[in-house]
Design an enzyme around this catalytic site. Structure first.
Site, short mmCIF file in Angstrom:
data_model
loop_
_atom_site.label_atom_id
_atom_site.label_comp_id
_atom_site.label_asym_id
_atom_site.label_seq_id
_atom_site.Cartn_x
_atom_site.Cartn_y
_atom_site.Cartn_z
N TYR A 187 1.04 -1.71 -0.22
CA TYR A 187 0.38 0.13 -0.05
C TYR A 187 0.37 1.38 0.10
O TYR A 187 1.76 1.58 1.36
CB TYR A 187 -1.14 -0.14 0.65
CG TYR A 187 -1.83 -1.08 1.44
CD1 TYR A 187 -2.40 -1.69 0.05
CD2 TYR A 187 -2.81 -1.56 1.79
CE1 TYR A 187 -2.88 -3.37 0.14
CE2 TYR A 187 -3.46 -2.26 2.64
CZ TYR A 187 -3.56 -3.09 1.14
OH TYR A 187 -5.20 -4.33 1.75
N HIS A 190 0.07 -11.93 0.95
CA HIS A 190 -1.07 -10.89 0.30
C HIS A 190 -1.80 -12.05 -0.91
O HIS A 190 -2.91 -11.90 -1.32
CB HIS A 190 -0.84 -9.98 -0.74
CG HIS A 190 -1.17 -8.45 -0.55
ND1 HIS A 190 -0.81 -7.43 0.12
CD2 HIS A 190 -2.58 -8.78 -0.63
CE1 HIS A 190 -1.82 -6.53 -0.29
NE2 HIS A 190 -2.69 -7.32 -0.20
N GLY A 218 -17.28 1.58 0.11
CA GLY A 218 -18.12 2.74 -0.46
C GLY A 218 -19.09 2.65 -0.49
O GLY A 218 -20.33 3.69 -0.19
N LEU A 231 -17.81 -2.41 3.49
CA LEU A 231 -18.71 -1.13 2.69
C LEU A 231 -18.92 -1.51 1.53
O LEU A 231 -19.06 -0.05 1.10
CB LEU A 231 -18.14 0.01 3.48
CG LEU A 231 -17.96 -0.19 4.96
CD1 LEU A 231 -17.53 1.33 4.97
CD2 LEU A 231 -19.33 0.12 5.58
N GLY A 232 -18.55 -2.59 0.72
CA GLY A 232 -18.91 -2.06 -1.23
C GLY A 232 -17.91 -1.48 -1.22
O GLY A 232 -18.49 -1.01 -2.04
N1 LIG Z 1 -6.55 -8.44 1.61
C1 LIG Z 1 -6.52 -7.91 0.70
O1 LIG Z 1 -5.59 -8.04 -0.69
C2 LIG Z 1 -7.14 -6.61 0.17
C3 LIG Z 1 -8.04 -6.13 -0.44
C4 LIG Z 1 -8.92 -4.56 -0.22
C5 LIG Z 1 -9.41 -4.16 0.84
N2 LIG Z 1 -8.29 -4.96 2.21
C6 LIG Z 1 -8.94 -4.69 3.38
O2 LIG Z 1 -10.13 -4.39 3.40
C7 LIG Z 1 -9.94 -2.73 4.15
C8 LIG Z 1 -11.21 -2.04 3.69
O3 LIG Z 1 -11.53 -2.33 2.23
P1 LIG Z 1 -11.76 -0.69 1.22
O4 LIG Z 1 -11.45 0.24 2.62
O5 LIG Z 1 -11.05 -0.78 -0.20
O6 LIG Z 1 -13.38 -0.55 1.40
P2 LIG Z 1 -14.89 -0.68 2.33
O7 LIG Z 1 -14.09 -0.84 3.55
O8 LIG Z 1 -15.52 -1.25 1.95
O9 LIG Z 1 -15.01 1.01 2.31
C9 LIG Z 1 -14.35 2.11 2.31
C10 LIG Z 1 -14.35 3.47 1.15
O10 LIG Z 1 -15.55 3.75 2.24
C11 LIG Z 1 -15.72 4.75 3.00
N3 LIG Z 1 -16.06 4.67 3.87
C12 LIG Z 1 -15.57 3.82 5.18
N4 LIG Z 1 -17.10 4.19 5.99
C13 LIG Z 1 -17.55 4.93 5.90
C14 LIG Z 1 -18.37 5.98 6.85
N5 LIG Z 1 -18.88 5.64 7.96
N6 LIG Z 1 -19.72 6.49 6.05
C15 LIG Z 1 -19.00 6.96 4.02
N7 LIG Z 1 -18.30 6.44 3.68
C16 LIG Z 1 -17.06 5.30 4.22
C17 LIG Z 1 -13.66 5.00 2.48
O11 LIG Z 1 -14.42 6.60 2.47
P3 LIG Z 1 -12.85 7.46 3.30
O12 LIG Z 1 -11.71 6.51 2.57
O13 LIG Z 1 -12.71 8.47 1.40
O14 LIG Z 1 -12.64 7.73 4.04
C18 LIG Z 1 -13.47 4.56 1.67
O15 LIG Z 1 -13.87 5.32 0.05
C19 LIG Z 1 -8.60 -2.13 3.56
O16 LIG Z 1 -8.50 -0.64 4.57
C20 LIG Z 1 -7.87 -3.72 3.05
O17 LIG Z 1 -6.76 -2.86 4.82
C21 LIG Z 1 -7.03 -6.11 1.90
#
Ligand SMILES: NC(=O)c1ccc[n+]([C@@H]2O[C@H](COP(=O)([O-])OP(=O)(O)OC[C@H]3O[C@@H](n4cnc5c(N)ncnc54)[C@H](OP(=O)(O)O)[C@@H]3O)[C@@H](O)[C@H]2O)c1
Length: 332
Positions: A58, A124, A223, A220-221
């Site tokens: 990252y 990963h 966002g 959160l899909g």
């Molecule tokens: N192992 C892997 O290969 C892998 C792959 C993908 C993800 N991950 C992990 O999973 C975590 C979560 O995935 P993700 O961040 O891609 O997707 P997510 O958690 O589904 O969604 C993140 C998005 O939602 C927004 N958000 C978060 N909380 C919110 C709220 N309460 N209200 C409105 N908007 C909100 C964030 O905005 P802002 O950023 O603008 O605050 C960001 O744009 C990652 O951070 C990572 O650690 C791991």
């Protein structure tokens, strides 16, 4: 915050974690702010959202460096999960699971994170050129050397669609069975959310029956499930949603009934409850060892997401979410 345990060593973490990826990767870089991100991490720890999920790729590297600034001051408040095995090249992201590389990458992560031990070290992606047992064996050596406390395996990539999800996860389970012979798996990280429930069929039950933690990625899909995104709003070129089939204006509009349904459930719990919190509470309700890691770089979302750990959905709520239409827009 409620605590949950993961893995054979029953490591305890806050029920909701913090995904740190959006602070440095995958979402538009122009919106990344180091200071706001630092406040978000501190707030998460204050609220008991102890699991900080990062990866060396990252940034690359800048996300670990950012967390290092927090961990230097309050290591004992955090449970740090980082990852190895993917390298950001000029053109492509490439896998590297060679034992020598894994050893060097771990030392580099420890330096950037300003700590002497990583709580959860995740693979990963398995490197197709290297038998997964070899990579896992090298990671197990790091546990024996005291550099790492527990090992995790990532299985992200179902990319929408129940059939492709099940194919991926059946292959994942076969890999997990192989590496379990080498060293215990403490956690699996895979996508799990209201609009991507594929892991419920086989992967999550496999983990749950073994007490293996399940880190729900993208709960959160990306966002969408928060209801704060508008169809047709557009995304910057370096934002993963600019190329994601569920984030075209047409598909975002077609998937609105999912958000409407989450809003309806939220309203039953009071004016202050949000679709994001219902989405997270739904994820938490899927298993005793599930820990969603919602990603954000904003302190206010951290506060909102952490409060979801207190939201208890009724059987009626869960049935209503289960009846919501499946997501439209897939990579297949
Ligand atoms: N192992 C892997 O290969 C892998 C792959 C993908 C993800 N991950 C992990 O999973 C975590 C979560 O995935 P993700 O961040 O891609 O997707 P997510 O958690 O589904 O969604 C993140 C998005 O939602 C927004 N958000 C978060 N909380 C919110 C709220 N309460 N209200 C409105 N908007 C909100 C964030 O905005 P802002 O950023 O603008 O605050 C960001 O744009 C990652 O951070 C990572 O650690 C791991």
């Amino acid at each position: 915050m409620e605590r949950r345990t993961i893995g054979a060593g029953a490591l305890a973490v806050g029920a909701v974690g913090l995904g740190c990826m959006p602070m440095s990767w995958a979402y538009s870089t122009s919106r990344q702010r180091g200071d706001e991100s630092l406040r978000a991490v501190h707030r998460a720890l204050d609220l008991g959202a102890t699991l900080l999920d990062t990866a060396d790729m990252y940034g690359p590297f800048t996300n670990e460096l950012l967390l290092g600034r927090v961990l230097k001051e309050r290591r004992s408040d955090a449970f740090v999960s980082t990852k190895v095995g993917l390298l950001v090249g000029e053109q492509h992201i490439v896998a590297n699971g060679r034992p020598g590389y894994v050893r060097r990458a771990c030392d580099a992560s420890l330096r950037r994170l300003q700590t002497d031990v990583i709580d959860l070290y995740q693979l990963h992606r398995a490197d197709p050129e290297v038998p997964v047992e070899e990579t896992w064996g090298a990671m197990a050596e790091l546990v024996r050397a005291g550099k790492v406390r527990a090992l995790g395996f990532c299985a992200v990539g179902a990319r929408g669609g129940r059939r492709s999800g099940n194919r991926l996860y059946d292959a994942t389970i076969r890999q997990l069975q192989r590496i379990q012979q080498v060293f215990p798996v403490s956690a699996v990280e895979a996508e799990l959310s209201v609009w991507s429930p594929e892991a419920l069929d086989t992967l999550l039950p496999w983990c749950e029956t073994r007490g293996i933690g399940f880190l729900a990625a993208m709960p959160l899909g990306n966002g969408f499930l928060t209801g704060t995104l508008t169809p047709g709003q557009g995304f910057e070129r370096d934002d993963l949603r600019a190329r994601h089939p569920r984030f075209t204006a047409e598909m975002m509009a077609a998937n609105q009934p999912i958000v409407v349904g989450l809003r309806r459930v939220a309203a039953r719990h009071g004016d202050h409850v949000t679709p994001a919190q219902v989405a997270l509470a739904w994820t938490l309700a899927q298993g005793r060892h599930v820990v969603p890691v919602p990603g954000t770089k904003h302190e206010r979302w951290v506060v909102e997401n952490a409060a979801a750990a207190r939201l208890r959905l009724s059987p009626q709520d869960l049935a209503e979410v289960a009846r919501l239409p499946g997501a439209q827009g897939s990579w297949e």
